[in-house]
Design a protein around this motif. Sequence first.
Motif, PDB file in Angstrom:
ATOM      1  N   PRO A 186      34.986  -9.131  -1.157  1.00 55.93           N
ATOM      2  CA  PRO A 186      34.804 -10.510  -1.614  1.00 55.93           C
ATOM      3  C   PRO A 186      33.695 -11.191  -0.816  1.00 55.93           C
ATOM      4  O   PRO A 186      33.462 -10.875   0.359  1.00 55.93           O
ATOM      5  CB  PRO A 186      36.160 -11.155  -1.332  1.00 55.93           C
ATOM      6  N   LEU A 187      33.007 -12.120  -1.446  1.00 54.07           N
ATOM      7  CA  LEU A 187      32.018 -12.905  -0.729  1.00 54.07           C
ATOM      8  C   LEU A 187      32.715 -13.758   0.323  1.00 54.07           C
ATOM      9  O   LEU A 187      33.775 -14.349   0.062  1.00 54.07           O
ATOM     10  CB  LEU A 187      31.253 -13.820  -1.691  1.00 54.07           C
ATOM     11  N   THR A 188      32.134 -13.855   1.501  1.00 54.83           N
ATOM     12  CA  THR A 188      32.678 -14.732   2.537  1.00 54.83           C
ATOM     13  C   THR A 188      32.640 -16.180   2.077  1.00 54.83           C
ATOM     14  O   THR A 188      33.564 -16.961   2.340  1.00 54.83           O
ATOM     15  CB  THR A 188      31.868 -14.567   3.837  1.00 54.83           C
ATOM     16  N   PHE A 189      31.609 -16.542   1.355  1.00 61.91           N
ATOM     17  CA  PHE A 189      31.419 -17.901   0.857  1.00 61.91           C
ATOM     18  C   PHE A 189      32.466 -18.263  -0.190  1.00 61.91           C
ATOM     19  O   PHE A 189      32.920 -19.402  -0.264  1.00 61.91           O
ATOM     20  CB  PHE A 189      30.005 -18.008   0.266  1.00 61.91           C
ATOM     21  N   ASP A 190      32.856 -17.294  -1.032  1.00 63.92           N
ATOM     22  CA  ASP A 190      33.800 -17.524  -2.124  1.00 63.92           C
ATOM     23  C   ASP A 190      34.594 -16.247  -2.338  1.00 63.92           C
ATOM     24  O   ASP A 190      34.093 -15.282  -2.929  1.00 63.92           O
ATOM     25  CB  ASP A 190      33.046 -17.921  -3.389  1.00 63.92           C
ATOM     26  N   GLY A 191      35.846 -16.231  -1.880  1.00 63.43           N
ATOM     27  CA  GLY A 191      36.646 -15.018  -1.919  1.00 63.43           C
ATOM     28  C   GLY A 191      37.083 -14.592  -3.301  1.00 63.43           C
ATOM     29  O   GLY A 191      37.710 -13.529  -3.445  1.00 63.43           O
ATOM     30  N   HIS A 192      36.752 -15.377  -4.339  1.00 63.74           N
ATOM     31  CA  HIS A 192      37.098 -14.985  -5.711  1.00 63.74           C
ATOM     32  C   HIS A 192      36.031 -14.096  -6.353  1.00 63.74           C
ATOM     33  O   HIS A 192      36.252 -13.554  -7.431  1.00 63.74           O
ATOM     34  CB  HIS A 192      37.293 -16.236  -6.586  1.00 63.74           C
ATOM     35  N   ILE A 193      34.873 -13.987  -5.723  1.00 60.28           N
ATOM     36  CA  ILE A 193      33.762 -13.180  -6.255  1.00 60.28           C
ATOM     37  C   ILE A 193      33.682 -11.880  -5.461  1.00 60.28           C
ATOM     38  O   ILE A 193      33.410 -11.887  -4.264  1.00 60.28           O
ATOM     39  CB  ILE A 193      32.420 -13.947  -6.166  1.00 60.28           C
ATOM     40  N   TRP A 194      33.905 -10.752  -6.154  1.00 59.86           N
ATOM     41  CA  TRP A 194      33.958  -9.438  -5.534  1.00 59.86           C
ATOM     42  C   TRP A 194      32.750  -8.590  -5.941  1.00 59.86           C
ATOM     43  O   TRP A 194      32.232  -8.754  -7.054  1.00 59.86           O
ATOM     44  CB  TRP A 194      35.227  -8.704  -5.965  1.00 59.86           C
ATOM     45  N   HIS A 195      32.349  -7.683  -5.061  1.00 57.74           N
ATOM     46  CA  HIS A 195      31.187  -6.849  -5.392  1.00 57.74           C
ATOM     47  C   HIS A 195      31.233  -5.534  -4.627  1.00 57.74           C
ATOM     48  O   HIS A 195      31.838  -5.424  -3.558  1.00 57.74           O
ATOM     49  CB  HIS A 195      29.876  -7.579  -5.063  1.00 57.74           C
TER      50      HIS A 195
END
Length: 367
Positions: free
Chosen positions: A294-303
């Motif tokens: 997950p992005l540190t900035f937004d944990g709802h966005i995964w990559h």
Amino acid sequence: MMKTIKQISALCMIGLLVLCLGSCDDDSELFAITAPNAPALADVAIKKIELDAVNTNNPAVSLNWTESDYGQQTAVNYAVQFSMDEAFSAPVTATSVTGRTSISLSIGEINSAAGNAGLNPFEWAPLYTRVVASLGTQQSESITSNTIQFEVYPFFNYVFNDYYLVGDATAPGWNNNNNNPPLFRDENNPSVFYYTGKFAENGHFKVLQTKGLWQPQWGTDDGATVGNNPGGGSDPERFPYGGGDGIPEGFYTFTINFSSNTFTFEPFNASGVSSPASLSVEGSSVASSQSLTPLTFDGHIWHVNNVRLTPGEVNFKTGAGASWGGPTSFSGVATENGGSIPVLVEDDYDIWFNDLTGRYILIPLNL
């Protein structure tokens, strides 16, 4: 006396004009044509063509046909059509010419025609072609040639564009090559993209097409329509307001339509949505399970970046064992127990997933 002569002269001129117009109408001729003969399309010498993805400008096939006679000295239009079936259930027009009875098509043109006609990449399959003759801009009095067939081996034609966020309201800041999160393409309309997630306090953002490059870029000058600098022009202002104060921190849905050059930016209620403890990509297309971060900035966005996928299918699996998938390749909306995401072609992919909306996008890096 002079006044009377002028009046008579004027009346005479009007009379002559009316007489002339009437004579022109009487002498007009209709454009008459005879029943046209169909063009005869000659067979091709090469019956199997392996399409090379490297040399796409090289000639692939030359087509020749006889002239269609409409009984008049007029230029005839010829549309070259392809189909995956002999009935031409869904014909694809590759090109049109006027007044010519031959054409040479490149490897790239044949590959595009084959893909648009529905042929699968990396498989030998028959491709049917014909020529349709017609007259004028409305393609009147059309008549179709015979059909010929040859086999082709297409390469994959990735027809989509991908776009990325940049700006102080987003995770990468104003760095155009900082793992910039992509917009999620609509599964039915390739011109429409979405991004639902966290945006920073008093921030702005723009949209880029290529990570590491500032053009092409998109923004807004009026807060309602999309502006574009494809390169060499003036940059548009920043989303969402076109300049001025930034937005309050929070979750929003940004929707952009590159066809109509419009966008919306609306608050999104993310309360009550819990992200999974872990997420991975699994399925027949991956050699082994691949963990998403997950992005540190937004944990709802995964990559997960640079994952080799082969033809087959993938799913998103949570640490709790739930499986998320969808029916559309490259991008779409995944749901729990929603099936598997088809992978059509082997390549290295960047894979992104949004647990707020279920949207996913698989971006090939070499196609």
